[in-house]
Design an enzyme around this catalytic site. Structure first.
Site, short mmCIF file in Angstrom:
data_model
loop_
_atom_site.label_atom_id
_atom_site.label_comp_id
_atom_site.label_asym_id
_atom_site.label_seq_id
_atom_site.Cartn_x
_atom_site.Cartn_y
_atom_site.Cartn_z
N ASP A 1 -1.11 -6.09 -0.03
CA ASP A 1 -1.48 -5.45 1.24
C ASP A 1 -2.98 -5.21 1.34
O ASP A 1 -3.62 -4.78 0.37
CB ASP A 1 -0.81 -4.07 1.34
CG ASP A 1 0.54 -4.13 2.03
OD1 ASP A 1 0.86 -5.15 2.66
OD2 ASP A 1 1.28 -3.13 1.93
N ASP B 1 0.85 -1.21 0.00
CA ASP B 1 0.00 0.00 0.00
C ASP B 1 0.88 1.26 0.00
O ASP B 1 0.36 2.38 -0.04
CB ASP B 1 -1.02 -0.01 1.15
CG ASP B 1 -0.39 0.00 2.52
OD1 ASP B 1 0.85 -0.14 2.62
OD2 ASP B 1 -1.13 0.15 3.52
N GLU C 1 9.41 -4.24 10.00
CA GLU C 1 9.80 -2.94 9.42
C GLU C 1 10.42 -2.06 10.48
O GLU C 1 9.81 -1.83 11.55
CB GLU C 1 8.55 -2.27 8.80
CG GLU C 1 8.88 -0.90 8.20
CD GLU C 1 7.79 -0.34 7.30
OE1 GLU C 1 6.73 -0.99 7.13
OE2 GLU C 1 8.01 0.77 6.77
O1 KIV Z 1 3.57 -1.09 1.54
C1 KIV Z 1 4.75 -1.47 1.47
O2 KIV Z 1 5.43 -1.26 0.48
C2 KIV Z 1 5.29 -2.16 2.63
C3 KIV Z 1 6.77 -2.08 2.92
C4 KIV Z 1 7.09 -2.63 4.23
C5 KIV Z 1 7.67 -2.61 1.91
O3 KIV Z 1 4.56 -2.76 3.37
#
Ligand code: KIV
Length: 272
Positions: free
Chosen positions: A94, A55, A190
């Site tokens: 996501d 996302d 993260e």
């Molecule tokens: O949305 C995203 O790109 C992520 C990062 C942790 C790579 O979740």
């Protein structure tokens, strides 16, 4: 550039079980975000094992200041663009903000990312054990996401490292173990201190993907536009511009892949 991409059903993509075997063999794997067919095809061709339709597209594609405005239909659209072009990589998508506030809503949203987008796994932020349990019961494979949680930005106030204090480190360890217990197939960490991410990667059996979490995670992920130096904002400390050392996007992707496989990226300079 080949404009007609083969149907992904012809190909056998990697699964989380392949990543598990790699973890058991102590072989690192690489992941990059992608949001469209052209980047997905390039990333896939290099052999990068995982593509995340993050996302983060809300920031790097749509130009928002946070990921919060991203809608489920945006994620479905971009996931479909990616899965049309990827043959080999495992594709994770996501769940955007407020599309998984209850287990039932999460299942409905995840089903769309899988059925319409073609994703193999869905990822969402936080230790929502009730949601993982419910999704896993329906046969949905889940990637957990702990540490810095960008969808909580208005609560946390700033993008920062998580797990520096004893309390938050303990919390992170407990959350990782709890997510594994209820059935996540993968875990993303993260912005977590490298030593803590190493410990978590060692105590869980599932593969751990790090971003800003040191070199000892089982796999690494970066936002593709950050590692090509074409993001509009400031490049985060944990990222590296792989395009600045070469003159082609393909070579930059290959260099990233090789650096992750050899454990040469991230360096301490890209870690906390
Ligand atoms: O949305 C995203 O790109 C992520 C990062 C942790 C790579 O979740």
């Amino acid at each position: 550039m080949n404009a007609s991409y083969p149907s992904s059903s012809v190909y056998q993509p990697l699964t989380h079980l392949d990543l598990l075997k790699m973890k058991q063999r102590k072989e690192k794997f690489a992941c990059l975000t992608a949001y469209d067919a052209s980047f997905a095809a390039l990333i896939d061709a290099v052999g990068i094992e995982v593509i995340l339709v993050g996302d983060s597209l809300g920031m790097v594609v749509q130009g928002h200041a946070t990921t919060l405005p991203v809608k489920l239909e945006n994620m479905i659209y971009h996931t479909r663009c990616v899965t049309r072009a990827s043959r080999h990589a495992l594709v994770i998508a996501d769940l955007p903000f407020m599309t998984y506030s209850t287990p039932e809503l999460a299942a409905k949203s995840a089903a769309k990312l899988i059925q319409e987008g073609g994703a193999q796994l869905v990822k969402f932020e936080g230790a929502r054990l009730d949601i993982v349990e419910f999704l896993v019961k329906q046969g949905i494979a889940v990637c957990g996401h702990l540490g810095l949680l960008p969808q909580f930005i208005h609560q946390i106030g700033a993008y920062k490292v998580y797990g520096k204090e004893l309390d938050s480190a303990d919390q992170l360890i407990n959350d990782a173990l709890a997510l594994q217990r209820v059935g996540v197939s993968l875990l993303l960490l993260e912005c977590v201190p490298a030593v803590l991410a190493k410990h978590i990667s060692e105590i869980v059996d599932i593969p751990v993907i790090g971003i800003g979490a040191g070199v000892d995670c089982d796999g690494q992920v970066l936002v593709v536009y950050d590692m090509l130096g074409i993001s509009t904002g400031k490049r985060p400390r944990f990222s590296k511009n792989f395009l600045s050392e070469t003159n082609s996007i393909e070579s930059a992707l290959e260099n990233y892949y090789n650096a992750v496989k050899k454990g040469d990226f991230p360096t301490p300079a890209h870690s906390f």
